[in-house]
Write a protein that holds these residues in place. Structure first.
Motif, PDB file in Angstrom:
ATOM      1  N   TYR A   1      14.479 -21.812  -0.990  1.00 35.86           N
ATOM      2  CA  TYR A   1      14.614 -23.157  -1.086  1.00 35.86           C
ATOM      3  C   TYR A   1      13.670 -23.921  -1.997  1.00 35.86           C
ATOM      4  O   TYR A   1      14.099 -25.118  -2.183  1.00 35.86           O
ATOM      5  N   ARG A   2      12.674 -23.446  -2.251  1.00 36.68           N
ATOM      6  CA  ARG A   2      11.781 -24.043  -3.151  1.00 36.68           C
ATOM      7  C   ARG A   2      12.015 -24.167  -4.523  1.00 36.68           C
ATOM      8  O   ARG A   2      11.722 -24.945  -5.464  1.00 36.68           O
ATOM      9  N   LYS A   3      13.155 -23.295  -4.954  1.00 34.76           N
ATOM     10  CA  LYS A   3      13.822 -23.359  -5.992  1.00 34.76           C
ATOM     11  C   LYS A   3      15.244 -24.009  -6.197  1.00 34.76           C
ATOM     12  O   LYS A   3      15.928 -24.470  -7.066  1.00 34.76           O
ATOM     13  N   HIS A   4      15.893 -23.508  -4.841  1.00 39.89           N
ATOM     14  CA  HIS A   4      17.347 -23.840  -4.935  1.00 39.89           C
ATOM     15  C   HIS A   4      17.814 -24.716  -3.916  1.00 39.89           C
ATOM     16  O   HIS A   4      19.202 -25.143  -3.941  1.00 39.89           O
TER      17      HIS A   4
ATOM     18  N   PHE B   1      16.954 -27.800   3.467  1.00 36.19           N
ATOM     19  CA  PHE B   1      15.516 -27.609   3.127  1.00 36.19           C
ATOM     20  C   PHE B   1      15.273 -27.617   1.603  1.00 36.19           C
ATOM     21  O   PHE B   1      15.796 -27.292   0.857  1.00 36.19           O
ATOM     22  N   LEU B   2      14.559 -28.735   1.337  1.00 39.36           N
ATOM     23  CA  LEU B   2      14.170 -29.174  -0.091  1.00 39.36           C
ATOM     24  C   LEU B   2      13.228 -28.580  -0.775  1.00 39.36           C
ATOM     25  O   LEU B   2      12.501 -28.060  -0.205  1.00 39.36           O
TER      26      LEU B   2
ATOM     27  N   ASP C   1      12.545 -11.773   0.999  1.00 41.15           N
ATOM     28  CA  ASP C   1      11.371 -12.879   0.484  1.00 41.15           C
ATOM     29  C   ASP C   1      10.790 -12.260  -0.882  1.00 41.15           C
ATOM     30  O   ASP C   1      10.894 -12.888  -1.781  1.00 41.15           O
ATOM     31  N   ASP C   2      10.502 -11.061  -0.969  1.00 42.01           N
ATOM     32  CA  ASP C   2      10.126 -10.520  -2.282  1.00 42.01           C
ATOM     33  C   ASP C   2      10.999 -10.433  -3.293  1.00 42.01           C
ATOM     34  O   ASP C   2      10.574 -10.629  -4.394  1.00 42.01           O
ATOM     35  N   ARG C   3      12.164  -9.827  -2.834  1.00 44.67           N
ATOM     36  CA  ARG C   3      13.488 -10.234  -3.790  1.00 44.67           C
ATOM     37  C   ARG C   3      13.709 -11.546  -4.424  1.00 44.67           C
ATOM     38  O   ARG C   3      14.008 -11.492  -5.729  1.00 44.67           O
ATOM     39  N   SER C   4      13.525 -12.661  -3.439  1.00 42.96           N
ATOM     40  CA  SER C   4      13.603 -13.835  -3.840  1.00 42.96           C
ATOM     41  C   SER C   4      12.683 -14.325  -4.886  1.00 42.96           C
ATOM     42  O   SER C   4      12.931 -14.932  -5.752  1.00 42.96           O
TER      43      SER C   4
ATOM     44  N   ASN D   1      20.695 -10.453  -7.882  1.00 45.43           N
ATOM     45  CA  ASN D   1      21.697 -10.102  -7.033  1.00 45.43           C
ATOM     46  C   ASN D   1      21.277 -10.656  -5.623  1.00 45.43           C
ATOM     47  O   ASN D   1      22.302 -11.404  -4.933  1.00 45.43           O
ATOM     48  N   MET D   2      19.975 -10.918  -5.210  1.00 48.35           N
ATOM     49  CA  MET D   2      19.521 -11.463  -3.845  1.00 48.35           C
ATOM     50  C   MET D   2      19.751 -13.140  -4.006  1.00 48.35           C
ATOM     51  O   MET D   2      20.208 -13.597  -3.236  1.00 48.35           O
ATOM     52  N   VAL D   3      19.569 -13.598  -5.263  1.00 46.60           N
ATOM     53  CA  VAL D   3      19.434 -15.153  -5.343  1.00 46.60           C
ATOM     54  C   VAL D   3      21.165 -15.400  -5.183  1.00 46.60           C
ATOM     55  O   VAL D   3      21.427 -16.418  -4.733  1.00 46.60           O
ATOM     56  N   ASP D   4      21.896 -14.738  -6.055  1.00 47.06           N
ATOM     57  CA  ASP D   4      23.303 -14.905  -5.898  1.00 47.06           C
ATOM     58  C   ASP D   4      24.040 -14.809  -4.429  1.00 47.06           C
ATOM     59  O   ASP D   4      24.814 -15.452  -3.908  1.00 47.06           O
ATOM     60  N   ASN D   5      23.504 -13.909  -3.708  1.00 46.93           N
ATOM     61  CA  ASN D   5      23.714 -13.568  -2.356  1.00 46.93           C
ATOM     62  C   ASN D   5      23.491 -14.749  -1.541  1.00 46.93           C
ATOM     63  O   ASN D   5      24.444 -15.239  -0.836  1.00 46.93           O
ATOM     64  N   LEU D   6      22.287 -15.195  -1.746  1.00 48.39           N
ATOM     65  CA  LEU D   6      21.944 -16.449  -0.795  1.00 48.39           C
ATOM     66  C   LEU D   6      22.757 -17.980  -1.525  1.00 48.39           C
ATOM     67  O   LEU D   6      22.912 -18.629  -0.485  1.00 48.39           O
ATOM     68  N   HIS D   7      22.992 -17.753  -2.601  1.00 48.31           N
ATOM     69  CA  HIS D   7      23.918 -18.945  -3.016  1.00 48.31           C
ATOM     70  C   HIS D   7      25.265 -19.010  -2.516  1.00 48.31           C
ATOM     71  O   HIS D   7      25.703 -19.973  -1.851  1.00 48.31           O
ATOM     72  N   PHE D   8      25.756 -17.827  -2.336  1.00 50.21           N
ATOM     73  CA  PHE D   8      27.030 -17.667  -1.647  1.00 50.21           C
ATOM     74  C   PHE D   8      27.020 -18.100  -0.219  1.00 50.21           C
ATOM     75  O   PHE D   8      27.814 -18.518   0.342  1.00 50.21           O
TER      76      PHE D   8
END
Length: 326
Positions: free
Chosen positions: A23-26, A161-162, A205-208, A214-221
């Motif tokens: 959330y600190r990035k996205h 979460f901003l 957490d480590d992958r983010s 892949n992890m970031v795209d998964n969480l975006h989805f």
């Protein structure tokens, strides 16, 4: 004597986007619901100078440095108490490590008792912020913020979460009929597996943090699924909400090989074959509770009664962390 209680929770959409590494990035978003299963804390003033702690084990400490339970130790420090002449006991309706946010509920209930002992009034936001500070900033647990916030607020609540660590909270705009149908048609089954969420969440957490795409795209989805789940619930389309749970579960499994196992996959398919419109595993994964949405609940219960799964019936909690007795 002071007795406080804090509700456990289920996630209704967007879970996983509440980790700081995301959330600190996205910016994160999710919907959580407090349920009528609780962690209770009893705080009692004694006549001996030592601190007495009773949880899954028992401790007697002469000062805070001797306290082995990390959350209790840091909560006392944060509250400005040295623990002398106090006895603190915890009890829970559901054991830890089962995916219902018991650690966050424990921390909020404990802080509520300590602040009440000092005659301090806290807004739910302050209570959640302090609980997150203890678990994430002081103890460096690789966890998100939803457990502490939904425990403090209660209800069916949306959280954003901003990146600046601010958390916006507002109640889900769900009508009464939809709320009752949702409550009636959601079923929880204990898998029999308990596990620490930290190891699975640490992988995410480590992958983010490493910005693995892949992890970031998964969480975006998953975050988009959270918004779609909110729309489905607020429009009264519970079947659509249930179908989104299935999509969420399939994407959740992609985050870690430890997310599921053969038993969980088999139980999930059995439920789908016997009336479950949708479902997912609650919490970080690897065990805990399977949650299903089913309109034909009798058929589903009969099918799962032949397995090792144990149903835990629940209602929603709208009170959040509160003082029961003073």
């Amino acid at each position: 004597m002071i007795i406080t209680r804090s509700p456990l929770r289920i996630s209704l959409g967007g879970g996983g986007t509440d980790l700081p590494s995301y959330y600190r990035k996205h910016t994160g978003f999710l919907i959580a619901a407090a349920i009528d299963k609780y962690v209770c804390i009893t705080l009692h003033q004694t006549y001996v100078p030592e601190l007495i702690l009773k949880y899954s084990r028992m401790e007697r400490a002469n000062n805070l440095d001797e306290v082995q339970h990390p959350i209790i130790r840091e909560a006392l420090r944060l509250s400005g108490l040295d623990g002398s002449y106090l006895e603190i006991t915890s009890m829970a309706d559901i054991p830890a490590g089962t995916g219902l946010g018991s650690s966050g509920s424990f921390t909020t209930a404990l802080l509520k008792a300590l602040h009440n002992y000092k005659k301090h009034l806290l807004h739910p936001r302050e209570l959640a912020e302090q609980a997150c500070h203890i678990e994430i900033d002081l103890l460096h647990e690789p966890i998100g913020k939803q457990d502490q916030y939904i425990a403090a607020y209660g209800g069916l609540t949306c959280f954003q979460f901003l990146p600046n660590d601010e958390v916006k909270a507002w109640p889900l705009k769900i009508d009464t009929e939809t709320l009752y149908n949702l409550e009636d048609n959601l079923l929880l089954f204990f898998t029999g597996y308990s596990r620490s969420a930290s190891s699975i969440l640490k992988q995410q957490d480590d992958r983010s943090k490493s910005r693995e795409q892949n992890m970031v795209d998964n969480l975006h989805f998953v975050k988009e699924l959270g918004y779609q789940s909110m729309e489905a619930l607020e429009s009264g389309d519970l079947r659509r909400f249930a179908e989104l749970m299935n999509v969420h579960w399939e994407h959740k499994k992609q985050r870690s090989g430890a997310m599921s196992n053969g038993d969980i996959d088999r139980w999930y398919e059995l439920a789908r074959e016997h009336g479950a419109v949708g479902g997912k595993l609650i919490g970080a994964g690897g065990g805990g509770f399977l949650m299903f949405y089913a309109e034909d609940k009798v058929r589903l219960r009969r099918a799962l009664a032949q397995t090792a799964l144990r149903e835990v019936r629940f209602r929603f909690d709208f009170e959040g962390t509160k003082v029961l007795l003073q």
